[in-house]
Design a protein around this motif. Sequence first.
Motif, PDB file in Angstrom:
ATOM      1  N   UNK A 138       0.833  -1.207   0.000  1.00 12.85           N
ATOM      2  CA  UNK A 138       0.000   0.000   0.000  1.00 12.85           C
ATOM      3  C   UNK A 138       0.868   1.259   0.000  1.00 12.85           C
ATOM      4  N   UNK A 139       1.988   1.234   0.700  1.00 12.59           N
ATOM      5  CA  UNK A 139       2.895   2.389   0.670  1.00 12.59           C
ATOM      6  C   UNK A 139       3.369   2.627  -0.768  1.00 12.59           C
ATOM      7  N   UNK A 140       3.714   1.561  -1.463  1.00 14.78           N
ATOM      8  CA  UNK A 140       4.153   1.667  -2.852  1.00 14.78           C
ATOM      9  C   UNK A 140       3.084   2.335  -3.714  1.00 14.78           C
ATOM     10  N   UNK A 141       1.860   1.909  -3.548  1.00 19.07           N
ATOM     11  CA  UNK A 141       0.757   2.489  -4.321  1.00 19.07           C
ATOM     12  C   UNK A 141       0.587   3.969  -4.000  1.00 19.07           C
ATOM     13  N   UNK A 142       0.685   4.327  -2.714  1.00 24.86           N
ATOM     14  CA  UNK A 142       0.509   5.720  -2.307  1.00 24.86           C
ATOM     15  C   UNK A 142       1.628   6.601  -2.850  1.00 24.86           C
ATOM     16  N   UNK A 143       2.870   6.141  -2.728  1.00 25.61           N
ATOM     17  CA  UNK A 143       4.002   6.940  -3.189  1.00 25.61           C
ATOM     18  C   UNK A 143       3.948   7.131  -4.704  1.00 25.61           C
ATOM     19  N   UNK A 144       3.578   6.093  -5.415  1.00 26.11           N
ATOM     20  CA  UNK A 144       3.493   6.229  -6.867  1.00 26.11           C
ATOM     21  C   UNK A 144       2.341   7.145  -7.271  1.00 26.11           C
ATOM     22  N   UNK A 145       1.260   7.146  -6.497  1.00 28.02           N
ATOM     23  CA  UNK A 145       0.158   8.058  -6.816  1.00 28.02           C
ATOM     24  C   UNK A 145       0.538   9.508  -6.533  1.00 28.02           C
ATOM     25  N   UNK A 146       1.423   9.732  -5.549  1.00 29.07           N
ATOM     26  CA  UNK A 146       1.958  11.082  -5.331  1.00 29.07           C
ATOM     27  C   UNK A 146       2.636  11.586  -6.597  1.00 29.07           C
ATOM     28  N   UNK A 147       3.436  10.734  -7.201  1.00 31.33           N
ATOM     29  CA  UNK A 147       4.197  11.133  -8.387  1.00 31.33           C
ATOM     30  C   UNK A 147       3.288  11.400  -9.577  1.00 31.33           C
TER      31      UNK A 147
END
Length: 407
Positions: free
Chosen positions: A162-171
């Motif tokens: 989930x952290x991966x998904x959140x960080x990539x959505x930031x970008x």
Amino acid sequence: MVPKGFTALPLPIAQLSLAAVLKCGQSFRWVAYPLVASEEIKAEQPTEAPTHEYRFALKDRVICLRQDSNSLFYRAVFPKDVADACKDPKVAKKKEEETLDWLNDYFQLDVDLISLYTEWAERDVVFRENVKDRFAGIRMLRQDPWENVISFICSSNNHIGRITKMVQSLCTSFSPPICTEPSPEDGEDPSSPQVYHAFPSPKQLAADDVASKLRELGFGYRAEYVQRTAEMLCEEHEDPQAYLLGLRKLSTEDARAELLKLCGVGPKVADCVLLMSMDKKMVVPVDTHVHQIALKYYGLRGTPSGKGGKVPMTPKIYEAVGSKLVETWGDYAGWAHSVLFTADLRSFASYGLPTPTGTPVKQSLPPTPVPPTPSESDSDYFGTSPTKKRKTRASGSPSKLKRVKTE
């Protein structure tokens, strides 16, 4: 055989294992693409051909990496204007040098990991018996402090997927595209270009409407933490990223004190940033998972108790665990902690074990991040893990760290 368009850097996998380092919860923006080797490559390198290509977007280029047992292969993809400028050999040479400098810095290749593993094995029987040979090549990344801070604010009460998904959505939501590049020609359909975004700047995340957008993206209470931290840094520092980089020059205690001023940054998040982007190699980030490792394998006094069989993390316990592990591993205790933590992740349960053919299992990242369901998430290193009880391990399945009598 050097892949077309790549440059080879001699580097044994014992010094750097991309499949482990890029999956163990340090950085969350690397994307991996599985490679399907051609018949020619299979004939020449039946067991050595790279299995994946890993990509990471910087502000002005996309870094592409492949690896075999003896070499790291790299190339950079640039936006069109920079790519056109690289037709000049002098410009191309400068960009090549910049990419290599970044790789050396990011992966801290000046540190001899093999020597560190030898030292840890001499100091620690648990490391020697359970980890040294099977989990080789796990080193600490030297990340951009700004990205590291925001990523680990997102890590609160969360798991790697989930952290991966959140960080990539930031970008993708707050940073414009750098360039597009097809998937590797021997992997996914090359007619489908991939779009790459850099990590957004403090100014991009400080706008008033950022928190509401992040809540829509599923960030929950972390939305305000991200926006407020960016806003604080922009209000107090002319160049927030230069300020954070400057913390590398401070003592561990002073740098920690500065980080703890940021919204959403507690002791564990601060210590993750100190270790992963500020050169504080002795710092051991502690949570309930690391506490359990210290109790089970390193003779720390205490009995697991409390809700879910876990002891609430108090400042006293935090300090005791960190001190014990620094005493065990020495100056690079934070690096050693990362190896032991990775070895105890469920997603690494079969890592390095021989297959029926006798070949060690090659770990890999999925081609696109897919967050696991709560019951599948790895430990609680990033916060509170799900309370659902784990299923009993099936007979004959790979075990985690074995309890070894300490010396």
